[in-house]
Motif scaffolding. Structure first.
Motif: not given
Ligand SMILES: Nc1ncnc2c1ncn2[C@@H]1O[C@H](COP(=O)(O)OP(=O)(O)O)[C@@H](O)[C@H]1O
Ligand SMILES: [Mg+2]
Length: 355
Positions: A5-10, A27-35
């Motif tokens: 599994l690879e999450a890129r820039n979520l 609106v808020v950014t709860a997950v910011d650029n998560v890999s």
């Protein structure tokens, strides 16, 4: 390592009342650029204080965000396919069959109105179209025995309320591993349980992981459990990952001041002769994130740059180790000169570096 599994820039946004009236559309950014990456058969811990975005990260990957949430950017590559671009129908087939998920509160993940047997059987009915009662019964007993529920056959007709918390959690594990998924996502699976039951459940998960060569994402705020149980770790703060790598290395040679702070707040992991120290201050709310590095208002090493610019990733060991902190080189330098080998020495070095 080719990840399973690879999450890129979520990046996941939530509409929230907290943020309303602050100029934006609430609106808020709860997950910011998560890999993040999870290797086949490996266990990744996602660690961070409550509210850091661990659960929303998992829900984003599974396509299970609440109705006020939306994954606005990023890929979730699982065995070569992008879950972020699948329809709900396709996702529903992947979840349960190839990816299991275990959530914190087993009482809410089981339906109080159906027997244990009915709920376990549903997996085989839905995913394998099995309708024959005797076959269903045999399969249910098999999987309940796998999660070590005593007298499984007699328990098929019980209802969730007749089970203890630990037993209910075993049932939800049974439901989620019934089809031998390649990946199990566990979000604080034992937080509601007492300590001995916690360890039993984690040992069970670890045995299953080995038997079935299953990868695990283990969300926890408990660093001690993470260290016992996982191969890799990603540290989250304010919706971002700040440090990641093989867990032994990250915990022995933490670089991000937040990671150091977390480790020092845990009895068994803090340097031996040092008093426990909570990290002063509080996590920022999403509607009110600081400029630059999000940890900067609480960081005793912060320099001017930290409050103006979010730190770039600093990578070493062929990208296995990553840290987002402007002071990485400096802090690593301290390790290199002061840490020859051994846990005792590195505990001392940890004090040095964090002084
Ligand atoms: N359904 C929701 N609606 C609005 N905000 C939410 C919702 N769920 C979580 N949040 C906010 O998103 C942030 C991350 O939450 P979460 O992922 O649950 O944190 P963690 O699992 O690390 O404790 C928190 O600030 C939380 O208040
Ligand atoms: Mg959570």
């Amino acid at each position: 390592m080719k990840p399973l599994l690879e999450a890129r820039n979520l990046t996941t946004m939530l509409r929230s009342r907290q943020a309303a009236g602050r100029g934006g559309a609430g609106v808020v950014t709860a997950v910011d650029n998560v890999s993040l990456k999870v290797g086949a058969g490996r266990a990744l811990a996602i660690v961070g204080e409550s509210g850091s975005g661990k659960s929303i990260t998992c829900l984003s990957m599974l396509g299970l965000l609440p109705s006020n949430g939306r994954l606005v950017e990023g890929e979730v590559l699982f065995k070569g396919r992008d879950l972020a671009r699948m329809s709900q129908d396709e996702l529903q087939k992947v979840r349960g069959r190839e990816i299991g998920m275990i959530l914190q509160d087993a009482m809410t993940s089981l339906n109080p109105l159906f027997t244990i047997g009915d709920q376990v059987a549903e997996v085989f009915r839905y995913h394998q179209n099995i309708t024959d009662r005797a076959t269903l019964k045999r399969k249910c007993i098999e999987v309940l025995e796998k999660v070590k529920i005593p007298a499984a056959e007699e328990r098929l007709n019980s209802y969730p309320f007749q089970f203890s918390g630990g037993m209910r959690q075993r049932v939800s594990i049974a439901i989620n591993i019934a089809l031998s998924p390649d990946l199990l996502i566990c979000d604080e699976p034992t937080t509601a349980l007492d300590v001995t039951v916690q360890l039993q459940i984690l040992n069970l998960l670890r045995d299953l992981q080995r038997e079935q060569n299953m990868a695990i994402v283990f969300v926890t705020h408990d660093l001690h459990l993470a260290a016992q149980f996982c191969d890799d770790v990603a540290i989250m703060y304010g919706g971002r990952i700040v440090e990641s790598g093989p867990i032994g290395d990250v915990f022995e040679r933490p670089v991000h001041p937040y990671t150091v702070g977390l480790l020092q707040a845990v009895p068994a992991l803090a340097a031996y002769d040092r008093r426990l120290a909570a990290i002063p201050g509080q996590q920022p709310t999403l509607a009110n994130l600081p400029q630059g590095c999000r940890f900067q208002p609480r960081c005793k090493f912060a320099v001017a740059q930290c409050s103006t610019q979010y730190p770039d990733w600093f990578e070493w060991n062929e990208g296995e180790r990553r840290v987002a902190c402007w002071l990485t080189e400096q802090r690593l330098g301290a390790y290199d000169t002061r840490v020859p080998a051994g846990p005792r020495r590195s505990a001392e070095a940890l004090q040095e570096v964090s002084r």
